[in-house]
Design an enzyme around this catalytic site. Structure first.
Site, PDB file in Angstrom:
ATOM      1  N   ASP A  98       1.391  -1.895   5.298  1.00  0.00           N
ATOM      2  CA  ASP A  98       0.797  -0.889   6.167  1.00  0.00           C
ATOM      3  C   ASP A  98      -0.679  -0.851   5.796  1.00  0.00           C
ATOM      4  O   ASP A  98      -1.107  -0.091   4.932  1.00  0.00           O
ATOM      5  CB  ASP A  98       1.466   0.466   5.941  1.00  0.00           C
ATOM      6  CG  ASP A  98       1.121   1.464   7.023  1.00  0.00           C
ATOM      7  OD1 ASP A  98       0.566   1.041   8.043  1.00  0.00           O
ATOM      8  OD2 ASP A  98       1.396   2.659   6.836  1.00  0.00           O
ATOM      9  N   ALA A 129       0.870  -1.189   0.000  1.00  0.00           N
ATOM     10  CA  ALA A 129       0.000   0.000   0.000  1.00  0.00           C
ATOM     11  C   ALA A 129       0.898   1.228   0.000  1.00  0.00           C
ATOM     12  O   ALA A 129       1.109   1.871   1.021  1.00  0.00           O
ATOM     13  CB  ALA A 129      -0.926  -0.006   1.212  1.00  0.00           C
ATOM     14  N   ALA A 130       1.455   1.559  -1.169  1.00  0.00           N
ATOM     15  CA  ALA A 130       2.592   2.466  -1.255  1.00  0.00           C
ATOM     16  C   ALA A 130       2.225   3.942  -1.327  1.00  0.00           C
ATOM     17  O   ALA A 130       2.990   4.792  -0.881  1.00  0.00           O
ATOM     18  CB  ALA A 130       3.442   2.106  -2.482  1.00  0.00           C
ATOM     19  N   PRO A 180       1.044   7.698  -0.744  1.00  0.00           N
ATOM     20  CA  PRO A 180       1.627   8.526  -1.797  1.00  0.00           C
ATOM     21  C   PRO A 180       3.134   8.409  -1.964  1.00  0.00           C
ATOM     22  O   PRO A 180       3.716   9.196  -2.703  1.00  0.00           O
ATOM     23  CB  PRO A 180       1.247   9.928  -1.380  1.00  0.00           C
ATOM     24  CG  PRO A 180       1.230   9.875   0.107  1.00  0.00           C
ATOM     25  CD  PRO A 180       0.751   8.503   0.473  1.00  0.00           C
ATOM     26  N   GLY A 181       3.793   7.483  -1.300  1.00  0.00           N
ATOM     27  CA  GLY A 181       5.187   7.193  -1.614  1.00  0.00           C
ATOM     28  C   GLY A 181       6.198   7.419  -0.522  1.00  0.00           C
ATOM     29  O   GLY A 181       7.395   7.228  -0.751  1.00  0.00           O
ATOM     30  N   GLY A 182       5.805   7.802   0.668  1.00  0.00           N
ATOM     31  CA  GLY A 182       6.773   8.043   1.744  1.00  0.00           C
ATOM     32  C   GLY A 182       7.479   6.773   2.174  1.00  0.00           C
ATOM     33  O   GLY A 182       8.699   6.757   2.326  1.00  0.00           O
ATOM     34  N   LYS A 183       6.702   5.705   2.420  1.00  0.00           N
ATOM     35  CA  LYS A 183       7.316   4.430   2.805  1.00  0.00           C
ATOM     36  C   LYS A 183       8.241   3.941   1.700  1.00  0.00           C
ATOM     37  O   LYS A 183       9.356   3.504   1.944  1.00  0.00           O
ATOM     38  CB  LYS A 183       6.238   3.370   3.065  1.00  0.00           C
ATOM     39  CG  LYS A 183       5.271   3.708   4.163  1.00  0.00           C
ATOM     40  CD  LYS A 183       4.354   2.542   4.473  1.00  0.00           C
ATOM     41  CE  LYS A 183       3.613   2.004   3.265  1.00  0.00           C
ATOM     42  NZ  LYS A 183       2.624   2.971   2.745  1.00  0.00           N
ATOM     43  N   ASP A 222      -4.955  -5.158  -6.955  1.00  0.00           N
ATOM     44  CA  ASP A 222      -5.560  -5.558  -5.689  1.00  0.00           C
ATOM     45  C   ASP A 222      -4.500  -6.330  -4.900  1.00  0.00           C
ATOM     46  O   ASP A 222      -3.955  -7.326  -5.382  1.00  0.00           O
ATOM     47  CB  ASP A 222      -6.782  -6.427  -5.963  1.00  0.00           C
ATOM     48  CG  ASP A 222      -7.536  -6.797  -4.694  1.00  0.00           C
ATOM     49  OD1 ASP A 222      -6.944  -6.716  -3.594  1.00  0.00           O
ATOM     50  OD2 ASP A 222      -8.708  -7.178  -4.791  1.00  0.00           O
ATOM     51  N   CYS A 238      -2.551   2.056  11.543  1.00  0.00           N
ATOM     52  CA  CYS A 238      -2.644   3.298  12.325  1.00  0.00           C
ATOM     53  C   CYS A 238      -3.886   3.231  13.202  1.00  0.00           C
ATOM     54  O   CYS A 238      -4.641   4.197  13.319  1.00  0.00           O
ATOM     55  CB  CYS A 238      -2.677   4.519  11.413  1.00  0.00           C
ATOM     56  SG  CYS A 238      -4.036   4.524  10.233  1.00  0.00           S
TER      57      CYS A 238
END
Length: 570
Positions: A318, A250-251, A253-256, A301, A375
């Protein structure tokens, strides 16, 4: 009152004594013997004395308030049903509700001594639940859920922490700069900042800024990413190394993903997946902005990823969740979420976690690790999901190597979980001053699906094996406007719900078509049977008519012969 008056008098008397000058002014001109300046004190000394007096007065007021609260709490009695019914039809009195919450907490702190006779604990808890829901604006069943997890006093701390915004934090992109150089550059632009803590080597906390933090030249150049402190933790636990194949399920918007790439030093292969096509725009933009060159972006998916990737070294999930840990940033959770929503999230999380495990190669020389995080602080989405995976796949829990946090639950109410769940970590806003978070780290020791009879015997966690976890590794993030991706977990969950609903609709349509075809065939078969029956009945009736006609002819012939015989004799 007499004691308070004496205290005030003593305070002012001491102030009068302090006003007597003891030293001559240090700014007196050299050689000047005049004592005129002795009557004046330095401005800083006057301000200091005034501040001391104000502090003493505040202490006196606080002490008086404490005495007043103690007197009120000592005489507190539960309101009756009629009083509560009348109160419901009146405009809400928040001050009354707040005082009653404090009184209820006071009684529950030592219930045996302070309770009213013939009053049960459940009555106090029920009233406390309703008052907390009204005062903080929650659905009552969520407050009840929190009261099951925490003590009444800690529940109050948790709810108050959710009313306070978390500090703004950023993560240094080590592909482009160092934290020290970034801190110096931002300080020159009027940004007041400091290190988040000893547990991270790339995080910075921003206290105040004269410029928009999401629009500085350093941000546009990809030197840092706006990111909550708690979202550093999953990538720190995963700890990828160079030349590995890593999947971020679940990438967006790209921070991880960008931080994973930084830890891998742009080597190996990084698969960045997200189910929502619209969010891929921010994901790709952040990958370019932060200088990531080893990433593959896909739109799939997450439950189907094992069909494409079957032997990867490490997986980060995440997972989409109810957002019960980020209420401070998304207050809509207070009213829009229910226990049923949380349980529905749990079902999706189980499917995604099993898919993450199935992708991982147990024979990997360097990896074989899966990190699951949410979270949320609920047991339904955390310990229950992890315990479920332990019984379905050949995995075991290992240490996250995070230096702080609260250990996960091994028992919750009547539920009992695997003892190794104490290796998982929980983070709370009222304890750690960051968003609520949960992190669990698995190691896969065999490929395949665990049978039910094997679930109890082989799920041991005695050895943690060789782990290449570095304490300075972090991950999770915001998009270009600084929006943290944890706030989008609900949207990700909705995306999965849309896909599930579409599948169920298509399946329903197919079933309807099949049922219609079967009904048509049944009708045709029935009509054919009726037609055949009618033909058969017609044939039988014809045969009977022919037989009766033949019999009639025979009888007529017999009668005719008899008549002819009689005639011949005559």
């Amino acid at each position: 009152m007499g004691d308070d008056d004496d205290s005030d008098f003593d305070a002012f008397e001491s102030l009068g004594e302090e006003k007597k000058p003891e030293k001559k002014s240090i700014f007196k001109a050299e050689g000047d013997d005049s004592d005129e300046d002795d009557e004046y004190e330095l401005k800083i000394e006057e301000d200091s004395k005034a501040q001391d007096a104000e502090t003493r007065q505040q202490q006196l007021d606080a002490e008086a308030e404490r005495k007043s609260d103690a007197q009120r709490q000592a005489g507190f009695k539960l309101p009756g049903k009629k009083e509560l019914e009348i109160e419901k039809h009146r405009p809400p009195d928040l001050q009354l509700v707040q005082n009653r919450i404090q009184d209820l907490l006071f009684v529950l702190a030592d219930f045996r001594v302070r309770r009213e006779p013939n009053r049960s604990r459940s009555e106090y808890i029920e009233l406390l639940r309703d008052d907390m829901a009204n005062f903080f604006g929650y659905v009552p069943e969520l407050i009840e859920l929190f009261l099951e997890m925490f003590s009444p006093a800690e529940t109050m701390e948790f709810l108050e922490a959710n009313e306070t915004p978390r500090p703004t934090t950023i993560r240094t992109n080590t592909l482009r700069t160092k934290r020290r150089d970034l801190a110096q550059a931002l300080t020159k632009r009027g940004v007041h900042l400091d290190a988040i803590g000893d547990w991270t080597k790339v995080g910075l906390k921003i206290y105040e800024s004269q410029v928009p933090v999401g629009a500085t030249p350093e941000y546009l150049a990809g030197h840092y990413m706006l990111q909550s402190a708690s979202s550093f933790l999953p990538v720190m636990a995963l700890a990828p190394i160079e030349n590995e194949t890593v999947v971020d399920m679940a990438a967006s918007p790209g921070g991880k993903s960008t931080y994973l790439a930084a830890l891998m030093k742009n080597t190996g292969t990084l698969v960045c997946n997200d189910i929502n096509t619209k969010r891929l725009t921010s994901l790709i933009a952040n990958l370019h902005r932060l200088g990531v060159r080893n990433a593959i972006v896909c739109n799939e998916d997450g439950r189907k990823l094992p069909l494409r990737y079957k032997k990867v070294d490490r997986v980060l999930l995440d997972a989409p969740c109810s957002g019960m840990g980020v209420i401070a940033r998304d207050p809509s959770v207070k009213l829009q979420r229910s226990v049923k929503d949380i349980q529905r999230s749990s079902h999706l999380q189980r499917e995604l976690l099993l898919a993450a495990i199935d992708m991982t190669d147990a024979q990997s020389n360097t990896g074989g690790y899966i990190v699951y995080s949410t979270c949320s602080i609920t047991v339904f989405e955390n310990e229950e999901v992890v315990d479920y995976a332990l019984g379905k796949r050949f995995v075991k829990l290992v240490s996250t190597n995070l230096s702080f946090g609260v250990n996960g639950y091994t028992r919750y109410g009547s539920k009992r979980f695997h003892p190794s769940l104490k290796l998982t970590k929980r983070f709370y806003p009222h304890v750690h001053n960051m968003d609520g978070f949960y992190v669990a780290k698995f190691r896969k020791f065999a490929n395949g699906v665990r049978k039910v009879e094997d679930a109890d015997g082989e799920n041991s966690n005695d050895d943690d094996d060789d782990e290449d976890d570095d304490d300075d590794k972090e991950g999770d993030d915001d998009d270009e406007e600084g929006e943290d991706e944890d706030a989008n977990k609900g949207e990700q969950e909705d995306d999965y719900d849309d896909i599930t609903n579409e599948k169920s609709k298509s399946k329903t349509n197919e079933e309807t078509k099949v049922m219609g075809t079967k009904e048509e065939e049944a009708r045709m078969t029935t009509n054919a049977n009726k037609s055949e029956k009618r033909k058969r009945v017609g044939k039988e009736s014809k045969n009977e008519q022919i037989k009766s006609h033949r019999n009639q002819n025979k009888s007529e012939k017999a009668k005719k012969k008899k008549r002819e015989g009689k005639h011949i004799k005559k």
